[in-house]
Design a protein around this motif. Structure first.
Motif, short mmCIF file in Angstrom:
data_model
loop_
_atom_site.label_atom_id
_atom_site.label_comp_id
_atom_site.label_asym_id
_atom_site.label_seq_id
_atom_site.Cartn_x
_atom_site.Cartn_y
_atom_site.Cartn_z
N GLY A 164 31.70 91.76 27.82
CA GLY A 164 31.44 90.34 28.05
C GLY A 164 30.15 90.20 28.85
N SER A 165 30.24 89.55 29.99
CA SER A 165 29.06 89.37 30.84
C SER A 165 28.89 90.48 31.85
CB SER A 165 29.17 88.02 31.57
OG SER A 165 30.32 88.00 32.41
N MET B 31 33.60 85.02 40.51
CA MET B 31 34.42 85.83 39.60
C MET B 31 33.59 86.95 38.95
SD MET B 31 37.24 86.62 38.18
CE MET B 31 38.34 85.28 38.60
N HIS B 32 32.34 86.62 38.60
CA HIS B 32 31.48 87.64 37.99
C HIS B 32 31.24 88.78 38.95
CE1 HIS B 32 27.64 89.51 36.74
NE2 HIS B 32 28.12 89.31 35.53
N GLU B 33 31.07 88.46 40.24
CA GLU B 33 30.85 89.50 41.25
C GLU B 33 32.07 90.41 41.35
OE1 GLU B 33 29.06 89.57 45.74
OE2 GLU B 33 30.82 88.30 45.41
N PHE B 34 33.27 89.80 41.33
CA PHE B 34 34.49 90.58 41.40
C PHE B 34 34.64 91.48 40.18
CE2 PHE B 34 38.94 91.07 40.07
CZ PHE B 34 39.44 91.78 41.15
N LEU B 35 34.41 90.93 38.99
CA LEU B 35 34.56 91.72 37.76
C LEU B 35 33.56 92.88 37.74
CD1 LEU B 35 35.11 88.91 35.10
CD2 LEU B 35 36.82 90.49 36.03
N THR B 36 32.35 92.62 38.20
CA THR B 36 31.34 93.69 38.24
C THR B 36 31.76 94.79 39.21
OG1 THR B 36 29.57 92.12 37.71
CG2 THR B 36 28.93 94.21 38.71
#
Length: 293
Positions: A135-136, A1-6
């Motif tokens: 966020g992150s 998910m972090h990869e997608f959001l980035t």
């Protein structure tokens, strides 16, 4: 998910750059019904003059940005006088206008290489913090600035065209050039001012994207092609379409590069373009509208 959001955040930031560039194309097309191929190189000139004013001469960012917009606005007016005005006087069709602006783009590229050289010139970030945290997710502050400017320019164009006398005249010229000319409006002069205002947009675009793309004299063709794709996706007649198309191209590039590989970025972008043109050839934001002008 972090990869997608980035990847998503980066795509929105990258798309903001295409939005700012595409707004200038859309403005000229909306008034003259012709695609100005010199706009991409005008944006590049915006980055190059940003480097000169902000980096070499040390002018503060706001002053440098204003100076860049003024200079590139003058270049936009020059483009109209050299590439468009002689053809209009002869009654030539808009297809010849497109080819003449392409010639101006080549001329501007050669002049840029002659004056600034072929090296890519670095432009530092205008903001105190180079990175903004959501966020992150970490996003370049230059992307955040480009997003804010893209939205602000779209709103400004909407207000100008909807609520000001000259904005409504320019919009009317695009709707029915012959009828406006018969009403006593000098449509040639309106075309000149459309190019000047598109130069202001190109200068603003060059100033905003400078810290992201740097000043590359050879980048004009890339801007022209990707911004053309953004306009085709969003609709040539709508500056909101330019905004949506720019974000779509940026997201396609970022997500495609993240999940398929950088070598497939262009394939994803133009695959999406072909799909949208097959489904809705006039663009996602195009539609029949009736307006009182």
């Amino acid at each position: 998910m972090h990869e997608f959001l980035t990847a998503f955040a980066s795509g929105v930031g990258l798309g903001s750059i295409y939005c700012v560039v595409a707004l200038g194309y859309s403005f000229v097309y909306r008034t003259t019904a012709s695609f100005n191929f010199a706009q991409g190189q005008a944006v590049v000139l915006g980055t190059l003059f940003t480097y000169t004013f902000y980096v070499k001469l040390g002018i503060p960012a706001i002053g440098a940005g204003i100076a860049v917009c003024i200079v590139v606005a003058a270049i936009g007016g020059l483009t109209e006088r050299v590439a468009i005005w002689p053809l209009v006087r002869r009654g030539d069709e808009t297809l010849k206008w497109l080819m003449s602006t392409l010639g101006m783009a080549v001329l501007f590229t050669g002049a840029s290489l002659r004056i600034w050289g072929s090296d890519i010139l670095g432009i530092p970030n205008y903001l105190s913090s180079p990175v903004t945290h959501f966020g992150s997710v970490r996003v370049s502050s230059s992307y955040v600035l480009a997003f804010a400017v893209a939205v602000a320019l779209a709103i400004t164009i909407e207000i100008f065209q909807r609520f000001t006398f000259w904005g409504r005249i320019l919009r009317a010229v695009g709707d029915n050039r012959l009828a406006v000319e018969l009403a006593g409006v000098n449509v040639v002069r309106m075309g000149f001012w459309a190019f000047v205002l598109s130069g202001v947009l190109a200068g603003a675009a060059g100033f905003v994207i400078g810290p992201v793309t740097f000043a590359d004299p050879n980048a004009g063709f890339n801007f022209a092609i990707l911004s053309f794709a953004a306009l085709a996706i969003g609709g040539f007649q709508s500056h909101w379409g330019a905004l949506i198309g720019g974000f779509a191209v940026g997201l396609a590039e970022s997500l495609g590069g993240t999940y398929l590989g950088l070598q497939y970025q262009d394939l994803v972008v133009f695959g999406m373009l072909i799909l949208i043109l097959v489904i809705r050839p006039e663009g996602v934001m195009a539609g029949r509208q009736a307006r009182h002008v």
